[in-house]
Enzyme design. Structure first.
Site, PDB file in Angstrom:
ATOM      1  N   LYS A  63       0.867  -1.187   0.000  1.00 52.76           N
ATOM      2  CA  LYS A  63       0.000   0.000   0.000  1.00 52.76           C
ATOM      3  C   LYS A  63       0.894   1.224   0.000  1.00 52.76           C
ATOM      4  CE  LYS A  63      -2.086   2.789   2.715  1.00 52.76           C
ATOM      5  NZ  LYS A  63      -1.916   3.996   1.857  1.00 52.76           N
ATOM      6  N   GLU A  69       9.667   1.018  10.868  1.00 56.16           N
ATOM      7  CA  GLU A  69      10.670   2.076  10.695  1.00 56.16           C
ATOM      8  C   GLU A  69       9.924   3.394  10.837  1.00 56.16           C
ATOM      9  OE1 GLU A  69      13.664  -0.590   7.898  1.00 56.16           O
ATOM     10  OE2 GLU A  69      12.889   1.272   7.076  1.00 56.16           O
ATOM     11  N   CYS A  85      13.446  10.745   7.149  1.00 56.45           N
ATOM     12  CA  CYS A  85      13.338  10.320   8.553  1.00 56.45           C
ATOM     13  C   CYS A  85      14.672  10.494   9.271  1.00 56.45           C
ATOM     14  CB  CYS A  85      12.884   8.878   8.625  1.00 56.45           C
ATOM     15  SG  CYS A  85      14.013   7.765   7.776  1.00 56.45           S
ATOM     16  N   GLU A  96       8.963  15.724  16.084  1.00 51.67           N
ATOM     17  CA  GLU A  96       9.423  15.620  14.692  1.00 51.67           C
ATOM     18  C   GLU A  96       8.606  16.586  13.832  1.00 51.67           C
ATOM     19  OE1 GLU A  96       8.221  12.273  12.172  1.00 51.67           O
ATOM     20  OE2 GLU A  96      10.318  11.991  11.623  1.00 51.67           O
TER      21      GLU A  96
HETATM   22  P1  NAD Z   1       2.090   7.965   7.918  1.00 50.31           P
HETATM   23  O1  NAD Z   1       2.300   7.138   9.129  1.00 50.31           O
HETATM   24  O2  NAD Z   1       1.092   9.051   7.976  1.00 50.31           O
HETATM   25  O3  NAD Z   1       1.634   7.051   6.688  1.00 50.31           O
HETATM   26  C1  NAD Z   1       2.418   5.961   6.253  1.00 50.31           C
HETATM   27  C2  NAD Z   1       1.508   4.946   5.586  1.00 50.31           C
HETATM   28  O4  NAD Z   1       0.637   4.377   6.545  1.00 50.31           O
HETATM   29  C3  NAD Z   1       0.622   5.532   4.491  1.00 50.31           C
HETATM   30  O5  NAD Z   1       0.574   4.610   3.428  1.00 50.31           O
HETATM   31  C4  NAD Z   1      -0.724   5.633   5.176  1.00 50.31           C
HETATM   32  O6  NAD Z   1      -1.825   5.592   4.306  1.00 50.31           O
HETATM   33  C5  NAD Z   1      -0.701   4.411   6.074  1.00 50.31           C
HETATM   34  N1  NAD Z   1      -1.561   4.457   7.255  1.00 50.31           N
HETATM   35  C6  NAD Z   1      -1.918   5.540   7.980  1.00 50.31           C
HETATM   36  N2  NAD Z   1      -2.690   5.150   9.032  1.00 50.31           N
HETATM   37  C7  NAD Z   1      -2.797   3.805   8.959  1.00 50.31           C
HETATM   38  C8  NAD Z   1      -3.464   2.821   9.754  1.00 50.31           C
HETATM   39  N3  NAD Z   1      -4.147   3.147  10.853  1.00 50.31           N
HETATM   40  N4  NAD Z   1      -3.377   1.533   9.383  1.00 50.31           N
HETATM   41  C9  NAD Z   1      -2.670   1.177   8.285  1.00 50.31           C
HETATM   42  N5  NAD Z   1      -2.035   2.053   7.488  1.00 50.31           N
HETATM   43  C10 NAD Z   1      -2.080   3.358   7.827  1.00 50.31           C
HETATM   44  O7  NAD Z   1       3.516   8.500   7.502  1.00 50.31           O
HETATM   45  P2  NAD Z   1       3.874   9.530   6.338  1.00 50.31           P
HETATM   46  O8  NAD Z   1       3.336  10.863   6.720  1.00 50.31           O
HETATM   47  O9  NAD Z   1       3.473   8.928   5.036  1.00 50.31           O
HETATM   48  O10 NAD Z   1       5.472   9.550   6.375  1.00 50.31           O
HETATM   49  C11 NAD Z   1       6.226  10.427   7.165  1.00 50.31           C
HETATM   50  C12 NAD Z   1       6.660   9.733   8.441  1.00 50.31           C
HETATM   51  O11 NAD Z   1       7.365   8.550   8.123  1.00 50.31           O
HETATM   52  C13 NAD Z   1       7.617  10.564   9.292  1.00 50.31           C
HETATM   53  O12 NAD Z   1       7.272  10.396  10.641  1.00 50.31           O
HETATM   54  C14 NAD Z   1       8.969   9.905   9.032  1.00 50.31           C
HETATM   55  O13 NAD Z   1       9.920  10.070  10.041  1.00 50.31           O
HETATM   56  C15 NAD Z   1       8.572   8.472   8.884  1.00 50.31           C
HETATM   57  N6  NAD Z   1       9.571   7.736   8.131  1.00 50.31           N
HETATM   58  C16 NAD Z   1      10.396   6.860   8.802  1.00 50.31           C
HETATM   59  C17 NAD Z   1      11.394   6.162   8.109  1.00 50.31           C
HETATM   60  C18 NAD Z   1      12.351   5.215   8.804  1.00 50.31           C
HETATM   61  O14 NAD Z   1      13.065   4.492   8.091  1.00 50.31           O
HETATM   62  N7  NAD Z   1      12.425   5.173  10.112  1.00 50.31           N
HETATM   63  C19 NAD Z   1      11.540   6.366   6.740  1.00 50.31           C
HETATM   64  C20 NAD Z   1      10.698   7.274   6.105  1.00 50.31           C
HETATM   65  C21 NAD Z   1       9.708   7.945   6.805  1.00 50.31           C
HETATM   66  O1  6OD Z   2      18.257   3.984   2.974  1.00 48.42           O
HETATM   67  C1  6OD Z   2      17.369   3.251   3.421  1.00 48.42           C
HETATM   68  O2  6OD Z   2      17.368   2.020   3.230  1.00 48.42           O
HETATM   69  C2  6OD Z   2      16.262   3.834   4.183  1.00 48.42           C
HETATM   70  N1  6OD Z   2      15.387   2.967   4.705  1.00 48.42           N
HETATM   71  C3  6OD Z   2      16.188   5.180   4.307  1.00 48.42           C
HETATM   72  C4  6OD Z   2      15.162   5.849   5.022  1.00 48.42           C
HETATM   73  C5  6OD Z   2      15.002   7.178   4.867  1.00 48.42           C
HETATM   74  C6  6OD Z   2      13.962   7.859   5.554  1.00 48.42           C
HETATM   75  O3  6OD Z   2      13.318   8.796   5.096  1.00 48.42           O
END
Ligand code: NAD
Ligand code: 6OD
Length: 488
Positions: A180, A256, A290, A392
């Site tokens: 998704k 993540e 992130c 964040e």
């Molecule tokens: P989000 O949590 O709002 O959404 C991520 C996904 O989850 C989307 O596809 C969304 O539709 C889905 N989703 C939302 N609620 C849900 C539920 N209750 N059940 C199932 N699916 C659900 O995140 P975002 O705004 O798309 O991304 C930004 C966030 O992601 C930031 O907090 C960032 O730090 C984090 N992030 C972390 C990493 C990492 O590797 N640690 C990498 C990239 C982004």
């Molecule tokens: O480099 C990667 O494999 C990874 N998971 C990066 C994540 C970036 C976050 O926005």
């Protein structure tokens, strides 16, 4: 309004989800509609899970590892062959500069398949010889089996990169996936469906369902009894909802999540490198990484110089549309996210921060005036307990604070709910290793940032996640390890 339609990809075919239910995919540069996306209903997700199961019980499940690996190489080659299409689609959905996506997002999309295809062919499992009372002994060995159907729920900031970072190892290990993508960035995951078919991936192995979280495709996946594991990248709050949804079925999750990452800049650093690295870590991808740095701690003797140089670097960034070769900063992902980030910009002012640069929206011409643009922003003067230092923001902004001693800065850097990554800037090798070992984070970069070797463990501590992926650590999550004990 655009007539372009994005469909779900189920059982090797592009299909409409809920009849007539389409949502808008908007261009963050000007808020225009790029495409209409078919929302998957429960029945579509059921069809995807059934197709995945059939693939596991059929050709995919029976395929030799070497053949599977060869097909995954073809997928990687297919991304590379259609590089410009992926680039165009990713930049249209996200607004990010093509110069960035050309070097990071799309090449990593291909690399994520190759590295894990090669890895699975070469990883051994353990074996133990064991004495038994009758003297004949026993032999224990383990075998890895695919976990089954994996739900892959993805964010919008690095759509293809982060999706394939999960799908590559999941498929390499022999699983089938239900992806998704974020509702904000549906296009490249869908385009990948075409590449999967071209590469000869059997129908049902790679499925894409579009929609939102609660009450939509996200929830239909996380509560589905036919899904064997969930791998998720996104916000910490959503990660908590996913753990809850998985609890009843004792389903494994890999999470993540968010970060509030520190950079620690010692007075003995190479200042040019520290400025270049911190400019990237705070502002690349419009701060929507992130791993991005939102808290910068600078040793007092170089504090003023560092702030002046970072200000100059931020003011040298060129905000612009993806195709503008001179642009190195795009808009935020959406008007909604722009509202959130501008809210923090206001909070910083209300709390009495010194706004070193930025703090608002850049003036954009014509249709771009309706885009999700914000200025790169630097603050000083706030305490470690302020919302700006604890929450964040996920925008192109950072706060810079002075520090006086190593012990002090380690304690302050670790004083956060999050634990994703830290960057340390120093020319002292012993200090670098000493401080790195004390960071309460899953990742530490010394004199660099976001330098990735895909064989290494990746993931967060504390509220930044559960589990590690990368290299053999991905195999831990995407396979079920069985011990077989043979009485000799
Ligand atoms: P989000 O949590 O709002 O959404 C991520 C996904 O989850 C989307 O596809 C969304 O539709 C889905 N989703 C939302 N609620 C849900 C539920 N209750 N059940 C199932 N699916 C659900 O995140 P975002 O705004 O798309 O991304 C930004 C966030 O992601 C930031 O907090 C960032 O730090 C984090 N992030 C972390 C990493 C990492 O590797 N640690 C990498 C990239 C982004
Ligand atoms: O480099 C990667 O494999 C990874 N998971 C990066 C994540 C970036 C976050 O926005």
């Amino acid at each position: 309004m655009s007539n372009s339609r994005i469909l779900n990809f189920v059982d090797g075919q592009f299909v409409e989800g809920a009849p007539g239910a389409f949502f808008e995919n908007r261009n963050p540069c000007d808020n225009s509609v790029i495409s209409l996306v078919s929302e998957a209903d429960k029945a579509t997700v059921d069809r995807a899970v059934d197709a995945a199961r059939r693939a596991l019980n059929g050709p995919w499940g029976k395929m030799a590892v070497a053949e599977r690996a060869e097909i995954l190489h073809k997928v990687a080659d297919g991304i590379t062959r259609r590089f410009e299409e992926f680039l165009e689609a990713e930049c249209l959905d996200t607004g990010k500069p093509k110069s960035l996506a050309r070097h990071i997002d799309i090449p990593r999309g291909a690399a994520n398949f190759k590295i894990f295809a090669d890895l699975v062919k070469n990883v051994a499992t353990e074996a133990f010889q064991m004495p038994t009372p009758d003297g004949t002994g026993a032999l224990n060995y383990s075998v890895r089996k695919p976990k089954g159907v994996i739900g892959v729920i993805c964010p919008w900031n690095l759509p293809l990169l982060l999706m394939t970072w999960k799908v590559g190892p999941a498929m390499a290990c022999g699983n089938a996936v239900i992806v998704k993508p974020s509702e904000e960035t549906p296009t490249t995951a869908t385009l990948l469906g075409e590449v999967m078919n071209e590469a000869g991936v059997p129908p049902g192995v790679y499925n894409v369902v579009h929609g939102f979280g609660p009450g939509s495709a996200g929830e239909f996946i996380t509560t589905h009894k036919g899904v064997n594991a969930i791998t998720f990248t996104g916000e910490t709050r959503t990660g908590a909802a996913i753990i809850k949804a998985s609890a009843d079925q004792i389903r494994p999750v890999s999470l993540e999540l968010g970060g509030k990452n520190p950079a620690i800049v010692f007075a003995d650093c190479d200042l040019d490198k520290a400025i270049e690295g911190t400019t990237r870590s705070a502002f690349a991808n419009c701060g929507q990484v992130c791993l991005g740095t939102e808290r910068v701690y600078v040793e007092r003797p170089i504090f003023d110089r560092f702030v002046a140089r970072l200000k100059a670097a931020a003011e040298g960034l060129k905000v612009g549309v993806p195709a503008d070769a001179a642009s190195n900063m795009g808009p935020l992902i959406s008007k909604e996210h722009q509202g959130k980030v501008l809210g923090y910009y206001q909070t910083a002012k209300d709390l009495g921060a010194t706004v070193v640069t930025g703090g608002g929206r850049p003036a954009m011409d014509g249709a771009l005036a309706d885009g999700a643009w914000v200025e790169p922003t630097i603050w000083t003067g706030l305490g470690d307990d302020s919302a700006i230092m604890r929450e964040e923001i996920f925008g192109p902004c950072c706060h810079v604070s002075p520090f006086d001693s190593e012990d002090e800065v380690i304690a302050r850097a670790n004083d956060t709910d999050y634990g994703l990554c830290a960057s340390i800037w120093t020319e002292s090798t012993s200090r670098a290793h000493r401080v790195a070992a004390q960071m309460e984070t899953g990742l530490v970069w010394i004199n660099s940032w976001f330098l990735r070797d895909l064989r290494t463990p990746f993931g967060g501590a504390k509220r930044s996640g559960i589990g590690r992926e990368g290299g053999v650590h991905s195999l831990e999550f995407y396979t079920e390890l069985s011990n077989i004990c043979v009485k000799l």
